[in-house]
Structures are given as structure tokens and as C-alpha cells.
Design a protein around this motif. Structure first.
Motif, short mmCIF file in Angstrom:
data_model
loop_
_atom_site.label_atom_id
_atom_site.label_comp_id
_atom_site.label_asym_id
_atom_site.label_seq_id
_atom_site.Cartn_x
_atom_site.Cartn_y
_atom_site.Cartn_z
N GLU A 385 32.14 42.13 52.79
CA GLU A 385 32.45 41.27 53.95
C GLU A 385 33.42 40.17 53.56
O GLU A 385 34.34 39.83 54.31
N TYR A 386 33.24 39.61 52.37
CA TYR A 386 34.11 38.56 51.87
C TYR A 386 35.54 39.06 51.69
O TYR A 386 36.50 38.42 52.12
N ARG A 387 35.70 40.23 51.08
CA ARG A 387 37.04 40.76 50.85
C ARG A 387 37.70 41.22 52.16
O ARG A 387 38.92 41.11 52.32
N PHE A 388 36.92 41.75 53.06
CA PHE A 388 37.46 42.14 54.36
C PHE A 388 38.00 40.91 55.09
O PHE A 388 39.07 40.94 55.69
N GLU A 625 44.06 42.83 43.51
CA GLU A 625 43.19 41.65 43.59
C GLU A 625 43.76 40.57 44.50
O GLU A 625 43.22 39.49 44.58
N MET A 626 44.88 40.87 45.13
CA MET A 626 45.53 39.93 46.05
C MET A 626 45.78 38.58 45.38
O MET A 626 45.42 37.52 45.88
N MET A 652 39.47 46.65 50.77
CA MET A 652 40.85 46.35 51.12
C MET A 652 41.74 47.58 50.95
O MET A 652 42.65 47.82 51.74
N ALA A 653 41.48 48.37 49.92
CA ALA A 653 42.25 49.60 49.72
C ALA A 653 41.95 50.61 50.82
O ALA A 653 42.84 51.32 51.29
N ALA A 657 44.58 52.17 53.59
CA ALA A 657 44.75 53.61 53.82
C ALA A 657 44.60 53.95 55.29
O ALA A 657 45.34 54.80 55.82
N LEU A 658 43.67 53.30 55.99
CA LEU A 658 43.47 53.58 57.41
C LEU A 658 44.68 53.16 58.24
O LEU A 658 44.97 53.78 59.27
#
Length: 1247
Positions: A385-388, A625-626, A652-653, A657-658
Motif C-alpha cells: 500500500e505504501y509503494r502504491f 527503487e524510485m 510498482m513494477a 506492466a498494466l
């Protein structure tokens, strides 16, 4: 490296050590209160002649200095607020001039520059005061004031109804946009001026006063009808972090932390208990993370109605919106409320306890508080959730910067040409766009997170601990500017702390990401070289000259997933086109099955039949890792994107891709998306995004699609009954992942289309069954958001090819003319909308979806576009989310139907609405969905609209800088930075220059007309000189062409109302000149009263060496009556009942039916035609003017010149008489001792 010295210290001639605030006589009916402040200040110079203090919309009764044994010496003071009218003449009508003038005006009252609206003269005839100045001892400044019907800074909420004020839930609270507390009490309104505080508030017996600091005592009056709350704040705090809330609050002490107290309006205590149950965990987490205790001795949370924002943090307290409250049965709101509440506590550490030193340093307090709160968000909701959330912030920044311009976090280092790149000034917090401000907060957070990667997590947390420790140690010490400076953070002090703790230098980092705006954009591709067993990697920066994109130089991390594992490479970017060879560690496999290790350490089985047999590369990622603010455009085959979606464990990857796979519509992509939706181990947000991607793929494959519609089988497998799959199970939302997936799948399936472009009948029947068999009786969670998603889904099935609004015969459609499917959809929407009036759900989510669905039906042509229907839901008194949904539909109708009355209705709300959030929402939606394209011919693109927007941002929103800047956004969206195309075209004039003996012709427009007349006041000369300096800046519009006094024919095309207003103003001004005014309020209402008659008739000057031929009589300014108008404030019925049981219903339509909805358009059209005909009649009767000499414009020029000279003779005689009257009125002001405002900012002295 030394910490930066306080910039404001050298400009402000004194320092505050303590301040007392006392407020009494709070009157909810009159929306007023009376109070006084006492400032204890210490001079920083041997001579202190003037003290400048901030005060807006306050009536000042008395200013005095206390000395010796409480002896009082009254002081002369001057009030000048140039923000009331940014540009006082209409010689320039473009955003570049407005922006530069706006910045100059804002800086003229900026406390960080030692300025203020209230200028107090320090008496030099009292030896004790002179000695106190020289010896640097305390000077006690006493100011008595009152506020009545404030237009900003204070919100009075007084619901209509029976019963006492407490029973109705009447309350008031203060709010601010950055440093704007000057709107409710006199202060040094700067983040860099901290002091200790004592606050006393007297309220009615059944009211509670909540403010900053510790509650020392509560004292009741002798008659036992009122009580006084005494608060003491011993921690040095700046004025913008002081707040007040008064109301009949219910009080709850936190059961886990007794230092925390919660306040809410009556009947909302159960919701408050469920919302704040987790709060003690946040305090514990932050104290452990920062290795520092909570800096204050208490914390208070106050939930109010009609809040300015969802959350506003102040020292020891936060004011929240009531709409954040929820019960434990609500799922969706829990995520949002916990994020906001946890961030408010983080702001107590960085934002309230440690404040920014100036606007240029705001990126630190904003970024650090968001970073700290994100750590709790990661703990509470997980790393995925944090990375999203992190990636969403990055996408928002990229979108803003590429549309407007790069966001500069610290603009103090920018040259002037860079700061002028925006259409607004970025060097002051009251001149920036709200959109820019929002992007600034997000980018601040991302840059602090980049520092985490640059320094390391532990070292960065040690830096935060260092800053907190210095401030905590400085708290108990006595007043000292050198010690109390630790309560402020600046870019230089932050660099000093990093250098002290880590020994690292971050100057390069700051120059790249803080002092400059923009982000990097990489275009990359790669090819596998089998002979060399290497990847030929190429990366380009092709768009470095594009808006918001910058050239990046430095290291870049690249990860390659191979058959034998994940390998990382650091690539150095030194040019716009870089090529590198990445050596592979694996060899291609042929018919060899072996588990493939991933970056997480786990090994998985993969079907490698779809990949290139000669290449060992499965997929490649850039900056995983942005660590940079970047946009990546990567070219790789579709099978590699499919592998990345299936097997990469970073969300994130998978989201990346989506975003790409919807371009590859083939069976392999279909299978990959189906597997992700079915995968219970996959993150729920990725599964929800996969449903939307599969919908696009299925629509692109409509001609070749085989089997049942996409996702239908999956949905029945997960949520269908075992015995009868087409009937859904009873609702059970205990598994949140399935809950969010269930909502997403229904909405995605509704967007499916067959080869004919319409929704398949099987999907429509499936959605009918979902509505029919929806049963929430056994579910412990509310299904209101799920039902709202079902309404959105059935409306999404509607396509624009079934029926039309008007049939070939030209008759209006009836409910019988609708198709069976559309009729059923309309019946369901109507049924749910009527049901909401009897059994309202939490926050009216179903009503909001119904309004969106009705607008969608109108857009698709199944219903007539009726704006009157949505106006009924947009009026005050309804729940705010319902109003926003209706307003959004109205804005869409305004653009589609080009209806002027709807646009006027929206702008009327912007001018008169009492809820600031509604006003800001309308402006933001108009910017997002403008009624017409920039400078394109349109029936809505009129001169009246230009003038109305100009008046709004120039004069009418002086007490709300956020709204003023939002109007600037709208003006820029519609007209750009130059001259609006709808204004009259410029005409030629002849100018004779006697000095250079030249004759020249130039273009001139109505906006550029000036008069040759000698000024009578010195202040007017200064204003004109400042304006002339501003006008010398280059500009592309016609406004920069030479001016003349030739009036155009369009001057006579004025409305009857404008002419009558001008005439009444002249009549009133002649009457006012002989009156003696006892008191004057610092508000736009009284600004006109303090302007002498000669100044009102004066015009800017042209050069004396230029003689203008063929001079005509000038046109009176069209906006001269704006500052004297008082905005209309409407009373709004707030939502005081529990959010899941609102009781307010629409006022007009109580029960809807198909006939209601389809017939409302006819009624609305008839009423609109009546209004239009009535308006035409009124306009027809207003074609003349009652001003002197205006009816002689059609005569010959020689008569006109003769009359013009006679008129000026009369004017000069009248001015001589008015001078004496104004002098008498001026002396009368000195005797009264109250302050007054002036449009031209001319100082008026008082005793």
C-alpha cells in the motif's frame, strides 16, 4: 557550516517574547466578538519609531503602550491594506502585470520583510518608553479590536431551526491558509516569530472553548451565565499555529492516553470513539521512530462542520472535518481517515513544534511530516500500500509538471527570469496557485524520501532527532533569539544538521532537486547480443526542452531479471544519449526446466515457451527503487511485460506492466490478466487495476473474443452461490481484498462492449441480478459503497447509440420512448434516489452515484440535459458530497450546452457561498473542465465574463488568498497570460511628442485609456510610479502598446446596472464628503468612505512631453463600485446528525419518477426563456446614462471640447470645496481612534 541567521531579524526591529489574547462577547447571531491583545516585545535597535503589526478585517478601537505602574499612553496608528485592490486602475488587463503587482502587494504587508497592515508610532515623549527601547527591556503593546461578520479566517456555523444555539449545534472556529491568522486577531503573522502565549476566552455557560496549550482553569462569572477558559502555552510558538474553536462540544478523553482529548458536535460521540480508537498507536510509533518524546504536554482533536480543509494542525490541537468520522462498519473511509489523523500528529512534530522559517523552507516541514506519517501508513496497511501510494504521488507530479511547469521547492535561489516563467508568483505563499501548492506538498515528500535513499534511513532519522532535541532543549529557557531560533527550520539549517550528523555534503542534491524544478524523462531500449552474451542498453533524454522536463546527469540503477536471478547495474548518465553493455550472467535454456530465483529470494516455475529462446532476459527495470523523480518509457516485447506482471513481486513494477499491456491485445495478455485477477496472493490494488486493463483488452478483441464475457466466470467463481452460481452469495466483506475486488469487477464488466459497440446482454442481465439479489442482512460491514458502485456500473452500460433526445419528428422524448434496458436503468436509479430520502446511507454515497448516473444518461442522449434538476441538489443545506456531485454535473452541462445562466449560477456560488470548500471545488472543476477552449469563439466567452473574473481576483477575494489564486488559475485556463480575445479590438491614435518633435501612431484599447490630470495626493503618485515600473516588463499582449486618451465606441456599450451604480456612487460620494464618520471598519465595505473625492476622479498620468490630439471625455471605470459592495453570506444548514443518518433532503423534488426527470427539462427551458425575455426587457430600458455630459457624445467635436473645458472648471471648484470637507473628516478620524481601510492604501492616522 553554520546555521543560517534569521533573515527576518534584520528587517523586523523588534522580537516578541510573549503575547496575551483575550476574546469575549462572542455573538453567534451577529457573527461577532470583541477582544484585545497584549504583545510583550523587545526592541532590537536603539531607536524604535514604528511597530508594524498584521491585522485584516478588524475594527481597531485603541492602541496603547503600558509603562511604569500600568500607566497607559495612547499611540497614533495607521492602517493600510493594499491587498484589498491589487491593481487599482485598469490600464493593464493581463496576468503578467497582475502577478508582479500581486507579489509586490503581498510583500508590502509581509511580516518576514518587517511590514504589516497596522503601523503604530512609538511615543518619543515618554522617558520610560524611550529607556525601554534603548535598554532592550520589555515593551507592552495593547490593542483593542472587534470582528463582525468576518469574510475569512473565522467560520460561524449557525443552523436554522428551533431550540437554543447549543441544541442546534451552533459553533465557531478559526482557520487559516498558511499565515493568515491576522484575520481574527492582531499579531506578527510570521512563522519565524515565536513566543509564549496566554489565551482567555469567555463563552456562554453551555459552550466549550478549545484552544492551544494547557487548560489552566475555568472561571465562572458572578451571575453564573458565562465562563472563561484560561489557556497557557509555554512552548514558544508562532502566531499562525494558534487556533480557537467554540461550541457545545461533547468531550472524550482517550482511554489509552489521558493527555489526548477529543471534541465533537452533539450526537456524534459514538462515531468519534470508533474513528479515534487507534490514535495511541500513532503516538507510540512516532516516538519510537524519531527517538524523541511528543514535544507538547497535551493534544486535542476538534471535529467541526463546514471545515476549511479536512485537517488543519495547530500547536497542541488539530481541527478536523466532521466528515472524517465513521463507524466501525465503514471500510472505505477508514483508510482515508487514518491517513489524515496520523498525518496531523506528525505535523505536531514538524510543522507546529518545529516550523518553517520562511516560505522557501516550507518543503522541509511539509516533506518531513508526510514522510513520517507515511512510515506509519506503511506499518498499518503494509508495504505494498505504501509503494502504491508512492507511485501515485510520482504520477501526479509528472502530470502537473508536464502540463504547467516544474515545481521549485526552494525558490529563493531562482533568478527573476525563472520565477516569471509561471503565470503566478512562486516566491510568496499567498500568490501561488492551489494546484501548485498541492503539487509542492507531494514533491516535498518525494524529495525527502529520495534523501532517505541518498543518506540511508537510520542517518536521516538521526538528523530528525537532532533537530527535535535542539528545539526541546531550547523550550524551557528564557527569551533569547539565538536559542529560540532552534524552533525554526530552514534549508541551510537542515544542511548543517545533515553535515553534523552524517558528515555528508548534499549541495549537489539540493541544486538538482530543490533549487530547480522539473523531472527527468528516459526513453530506453535494449537488444540482447548472443555472441557477446550481453545486453546492448541505450537510454535517451530527448525531451529536455519540453515543459517540466530537465536534463539529468548522474548514476542510474538498472535491474535485469535473468534466468539465473536478478542482477543490478549502475549506469552513469552523462549525456542525452548513452549506450552501455550489460553483461548477462545466464545463458539461454532450451528444454531445461529449472526454478527461477526472484529478487525476493523465492524460486518459481515459469512457462518459458513464449520467450525468445536465444535470450536469457525475462524483463528489465529502470530505477526500481524510485530514487529519482523520473518518467520512464521502456521498450520491450509484450511477453516480457507479461512475465513482469506475473512474477515480479514489486507492486510498482506490476502497475507499470498494466499500463503497457492494454496496448497488446492478444490471448497471451488475456491469460496473464486473468491469472492475476484469480491470484489470491497478489496485492488487491493490482488485481483491481488488472480488471480495468482486461476490459480494454477484451473490447479491442471483441471481434475475436470467444467464451463468456471477460471476468464473468471469475466473479461467479469467487462470489456466486455454490448451488446456483448466477445468484450472488450474501454479502460478506470480512475479507477486504475480496470487497475491493468485487466493486472493481462490477464496474469493469459494465464497460465491456461487443462488436456492435454496446454492452452484451449477458453482462446487463448479470448486473440486474446483482441488484436484485444484493443482501447485506448477515454482513457486519455497511454495503453503501458497494451499492454505489452497482449504480455506477449499470449507468456505465449505457451507450449513445440506442435512442436520441429528440426523435425525427422533433417531439420531446417521453419515458415510453426509451428502450427497455434504459428504462429499467432509469427506474433503478430513481428508486435508489428516492430511497435515500427515507433511509439515507453513510455520506449519501448512493445519492452521489445516482446523480452521476443521471448525468451520464443525459450525456449519452437518453435524457434531456436539464440543469434545474442538478441545481436543486447544489443549493446550501444539503450534504457537501451531494452538492459537489451536482455541481460537477452542472459544470459538465455548462460546457456541453453552453448555457450562460448555469455559468452565472456557478460564479454566484463562488462569490456568495459561505462554505469555502464548495467555492474552491467549483473553481478547480472549472479549471479541469473549462466551459470553452482558450480564446476560442464561444457564446460564453464574453467581455462580461472577463470583467467578472477580473473583479473576483482583483478586489472581491482579498480575505481568502487561496480562492483568489484559484480564480487566477481559471482566468489563465480560459484566456492565457495575454489579452483576452473577446475584449474590444484596439484602435489607432496619433501622439505628438514635442520633446523629440515626432508624430507617431499607436494601438490603444479600452483597457489602456488614461487621462492627463495632475494628482492631488502623494500616495497616488507612488502608486502610479510603481505601476509604470511594472508596465515596462515585456508582454505579448496589446496592453504594452503606447497609450492615448482616445476613447472607443465601445465605451458607450455599458449595462444599465453599471451606469446606475456609477451614478449612485458619485451622488453618495458628494453626500459623504460633508459627513463626519465616527468609526471605520477595516473591510471592503468601508474602503470607499475613506477615499477623498479628488482621488476618486483622478486618473493615471501620461508623460507631459506628449500632447494627445483629438481628446475626448474619458469613460468612468466599470469596476469602481466593487470595493464598496459587501459580499452576501448565505446561511447554510450543516450536517450535524450522524453521517450515516443525514436528515436533510432536497428542497424541491421530494419523490422522483420517470416523468419527473424527463419533464424537468421542459419546465426548466420555459423558466429560462421567461428569465431571458425579462432580462432583455430590462437591458432594453437601460440604454442611456444619467452621468453629466454623457448624453452629448454624438455632437460635434468642437462642442465636446468646449463642454469638456467647462466641466473641468466645475470639477476644480468642487475639488477645492471637497478638500476642506475631507480635511475636517480627517481630523474627525484622529479624534475617534478607530482605524479605516482605503483602496489606494493611503495612510490615515489615529490617536
Amino acid at each position: 557550516m553554520n546555521k543560517r541567521e534569521n533573515k527576518a531579524e534584520s528587517r523586523r526591529h523588534f522580537k516578541l517574547s510573549h503575547q496575551n489574547v483575550c476574546i469575549t462577547q462572542i455573538n453567534f447571531q451577529k457573527e461577532s466578538y470583541v477582544g484585545f491583545v497584549e504583545m510583550q516585545l523587545v526592541s532590537q535597535r536603539d531607536e524604535l519609531k514604528k511597530i508594524k503589526v498584521n491585522a485584516k478585517q478588524l475594527r481597531i478601537y485603541r492602541v496603547s503602550i503600558l509603562y511604569a505602574d500600568n500607566l497607559i499612553k495612547d499611540c497614533l496608528f495607521t492602517y493600510s491594506d493594499p491587498t484589498l485592490d491589487i491593481i487599482q486602475t485598469d490600464t493593464k488587463r493581463n496576468l503578467d502585470v497582475f502577478s508582479s503587482t500581486h507579489l509586490t502587494v503581498a510583500q508590502s504587508v509581509d511580516p518576514d520583510r518587517g511590514n504589516g497592515e497596522l503601523i503604530i508610532e512609538v511615543p518619543d515623549d515618554i522617558p520610560e518608553i524611550v529607556t525601554a527601547v534603548k535598554e532592550r527591556t520589555v515593551i507592552r503593546l495593547h490593542i483593542e479590536f472587534s470582528v463582525e461578520r468576518p469574510q475569512g479566517g473565522v467560520q460561524f456555523v449557525v443552523p436554522q431551526g428551533d431550540g437554543s444555539l447549543a441544541e442546534r449545534g451552533a459553533h465557531m472556529f478559526t482557520y487559516r491558509y498558511e499565515n493568515s491568522n491576522r484575520l481574527w486577531f492582531p499579531c506578527v503573522d510570521s512563522y519565524s516569530e515565536v513566543c509564549t502565549w496566554r489565551m482567555d476566552f469567555t463563552v456562554d455557560l453551555n459552550m466549550v472553548a478549545v484552544s492551544c496549550g494547557d487548560l489552566v482553569e475555568t472561571v465562572y462569572t458572578a451571575d453564573n451565565k458565562k465562563k472563561t477558559y484560561h489557556y497557557n502555552l509555554s512552548t514558544p510558538t508562532c502566531a499562525p499555529n494558534i487556533a480557537l474553536a467554540v461550541g457545545p462540544f461533547e468531550i472524550m478523553v482517550d482511554p489509552y492516553m489521558h493527555e489526548v482529548t477529543h471534541f465533537c458536535l452533539p450526537h456524534l460521540l459514538p462515531l468519534l470513539r470508533d474513528t479515534c480508537v487507534f490514535l495511541h498507536e500513532v503516538f507510540e510509533f512516532y516516538e519510537e521512530l524519531l527517538s524523541s518524546r511528543y514535544p507538547y504536554s497535551c493534544y486535542k482533536q476538534v471535529f467541526v462542520d463546514e471545515a476549511y480543509e479536512n485537517s488543519q494542525s495547530y500547536a497542541t490541537m488539530t481541527i478536523f472535518s466532521t466528515n472524517l468520522l465513521h463507524s466501525r462498519h465503514i471500510i472505505d473511509q477508514t483508510y482515508l481517515s487514518r491517513r489524515i489523523l496520523s498525518h496531523a500528529i506528525a505535523e505536531q512534530f514538524f510543522g507546529c513544534f518545529i516550523t518553517m522559517q520562511s516560505w522557501a523552507d516550507s518543503w522541509l516541514t511539509r516533506g518531513i511530516s508526510l514522510f513520517v506519517s507515511a512510515q506509519y501508513y506503511k506499518k498499518a496497511f503494509g508495504n505494498n500500500e505504501y509503494r502504491f501510494d508512492l507511485q501515485k504521488h510520482l504520477q501526479d507530479i509528472i502530470k502537473y509538471e508536464e502540463k504547467y511547469r516544474g515545481v521549485v521547492l526552494d525558490p529563493s535561489q531562482l533568478p527573476t527570469n525563472e520565477t516569471n516563467a509561471f503565470y503566478f508568483a512562486i516566491k510568496h505563499l499567498h500568490t501561488i496557485s492551489p494546484l501548485y501548492d498541492k503539487a509542492h506538498k507531494k514533491k516535498s515528500y518525494l524529495v525527502i524520501r529520495m534523501l532517505e535513499n541518498y543518506l540511508g534511513r537510520e542517518l536521516l532519522l538521526q538528523v530528525f532527532n537532532k533537530l527535535l532535541s535542539l528545539a526541546i532543549n531550547a523550550g524551557p529557557q528564557k527569551f533569547s533569539a539565538n536559542v529560540w531560533f532552534n524552533f525554526m527550520i530552514s534549508t541551510n539549517s537542515f544542511v548543517w544538521a545533515i553535515s553534523t550528523v552524517t558528515g555528508k555534503n548534499i549541495d549537489t542534491f539540493l541544486n538538482q532537486w530543490v533549487y530547480e524544478g522539473g523531472h527527468a524523462k528516459f526513453h530506453s531500449s535494449f537488444v540482447f547480443n548472443r555472441k557477446r552474451n550481453a545486453i546492448e542498453f541505450e537510454i535517451k533524454q530527448m525531451d529536455t526542452q519540453a515543459t517540466g522536463i530537465k536534463r539529468y546527469v548522474g548514476p542510474l540503477l538498472v535491474t535485469v531479471q535473468e534466468l539465473d536471478g536478478t542482477f543490478k547495474y549502475t549506469v552513469q548518465i552523462e549525456d542525452n544519449n548513452v549506450k552501455h553493455d550489460l553483461t548477462c550472467h545466464s545463458k539461454s535454456r532450451r528444454n531445461k526446466k529449472k526454478k527461477i530465483p526472484l529478487c525476493t529470494g523465492e524460486e518459481v516455475d515459469m512457462d518459458l515457451s513464449g520467450m525468445d529462446q536465444d535470450s536469457p532476459v525475462l524483463w528489465l527495470r529502470i530505477d526500481p527503487e524510485m530514487q529519482l523523480l523520473r518518467e520512464v518509457v521502456l521498450e520491450q516485447p509484450d511477453y516480457q511485460w507479461q512475465y513482469q506482471l506475473r512474477y515480479e513481486r514489486d507492486v510498482m513494477a506490476q502497475i507499470d506492466a498494466l499500463r503497457i499491456l492494454d496496448k497488446y491485445s492478444n490471448p497471451h495478455t488475456r491469460n496473464a490478466l486473468t491469472d492475476i485477477i484469480n491470484n489470491e496472493q497478489c496485492f488487491y490494488r493490482v488485481r483491481c487495476a488488472a480488471t480495468l486493463c482486461l476490459r480494454k483488452v477484451a473490447n479491442n478483441m471483441a471481434s475475436t473474443w470467444t467464451g463468456p464475457p471477460a471476468m464473468l466466470t471469475i466473479f461467479r467463481k469467487i462470489f456466486g452461490s455454490h448451488s446456483c452460481p448466477h445468484i450472488i452469495k450474501l454479502n460478506n466483506f470480512s475479507k477486504f481484498q475480496h470487497y475491493f475486488l468485487q466493486k472493481a469487477m462490477t464496474l469493469s464488466m459494465a464497460g465491456l462492449r461487443n462488436i456492435l459497440g454496446i454492452c452484451p446482454q449477458e453482462v446487463l442481465k448479470f448486473l440486474k441480478d446483482l441488484l436484485k439479489y444484493n443482501d447485506n442482512s448477515k454482513n457486519k460491514f455497511s454495503d453503501n459503497y458497494y451499492r454505489a458502485s452497482l449504480i455506477d456500473a449499470i449507468s456505465e452500460t449505457v451507450t449513445p447509440i440506442v435512442t436520441a433526445v429528440i426523435d425525427p419528428t422533433g417531439k420531446q422524448i417521453t419515458p415510453d420512448a426509451l428502450s427497455a434496458e434504459t428504462k429499467w436503468i432509469l427506474e433503478e436509479i430513481t428508486r435508489y434516489l428516492n430511497l435515500e430520502k427515507l433511509l439515507p446511507c453513510y455520506k449519501y454515497t448512493v445519492s452521489v452515484s445516482c446523480l452521476r448516473a443521471i448525468r451520464h444518461l443525459q450525456r449519452m442522449g437518453h435524457l434531456p440535459s436539464n440543469s434545474m434538476f442538478f441545481r436543486e441538489y447544489a443549493v446550501s443545506g444539503l450534504f457537501i458530497d451531494v452538492r459537489k456531485a451536482a455541481l460537477k454535473a452542472l459544470i459538465d452541462i455548462t460546457k456541453a450546452e453552453m448555457r450562460k445562466d448555469d455559468l452565472d449560477f456557478l460564479l454566484d456560488l463562488v462569490e456568495n457561498e459561505s462554505i469555502s470548500d464548495i467555492r474552491l471545488f467549483i473553481l478547480k472543476q472549472l479549471v479541469k473542465n473549462p466551459p470553452f477552449e482558450r480564446n476560442q469563439p464561444n457564446i460564453l466567452n464574453t467581455e462580461n465574463l472577463v470583467n467578472r473574473l477580473w473583479r473576483l481576483m482583483n478586489t472581491q477575494l482579498s480575505y481568502n488568498s487561496r480562492l483568489r489564486c484559484a480564480v487566477v488559475d481559471l482566468y489563465y485556463t480560459l484566456y492565457g497570460r495575454g489579452r483576452p480575445s473577446c475584449l474590444p479590438k484596439p484602435e489607432f491614435s496619433v501622439v505628438l511628442n514635442l520633446k523629440e518633435k515626432k508624430v507617431s501612431t499607436s494601438l490603444v484599447s479600452d483597457d489602456d485609456i488614461v487621462m492627463t490630470q495632475e494628482p492631488q495626493k502623494e500616495t497616488l503618485k507612488k502608486d502610479i510610479e510603481m505601476e509604470d515600473t511594472v508596465m515596462k516588463e515585456p508582454d505579448d499582449s496589446f496592453n504594452d502598446i503606447s497609450m492615448s486618451t482616445t476613447t472607443t465606441a465601445n465605451n458607450t456599450q455599458r449595462t444599465f446596472d453599471e451606469i446606475m451604480n456609477d451614478t449612485s456612487l458619485i451622488h453618495d460620494n458628494h453626500e459623504r464628503s460633508s459627513e463626519i464618520i465616527d468609526e471605520s471598519i477595516l473591510s471592503p465595505k468601508d474602503d470607499e468612505e475613506d477615499v477623498p473625492e479628488e482621488q476618486k476622479e483622478e486618473q493615471p498620468i501620461v508623460e507631459r512631453n506628449d500632447v494627445v490630439l483629438d481628446e475626448e471625455e474619458p469613460k468612468a471605470p466599470e469596476e469602481m463600485d466593487v470595493s464598496s459592495e459587501e459580499p452576501i453570506v448565505q446561511q447554510v444548514q450543516p450536517q450535524l446528525s450522524p453521517p450515516q443518518q443525514p436528515v436533510v433532503a432536497p428542497k424541491v423534488v421530494t419523490t422522483l419518477s420517470l416523468t419527473n426527470i424527463t419533464s424537468l427539462a421542459t419546465t426548466g427551458q420555459e423558466s429560462k426563456d421567461k428569465d431571458k425575455s425579462k432580462k432583455d426587457k430590462e437591458d432594453g430600458s437601460g440604454g442611456h446614462t444619467s452621468k453629466p455630459h454623457k448624453d452629448k457624445k454624438k455632437k460635434k467635436k468642437k462642442h465636446k471640447h468646449k463642454e469638456h473645458k467647462e466641466k473641468h472648471k466645475h470639477k476644480h471648484k468642487d475639488k477645492d470645496k471637497d478638500k476642506d470637507k475631507d480635511r475636517d473628516r480627517h481630523h474627525s478620524h484622529e479624534r475617534t481612534g478607530s482605524s479605516g481601510g482605503s483602496n489606494n492604501a493611503s495612510p490615515v492616522k489615529h490617536i
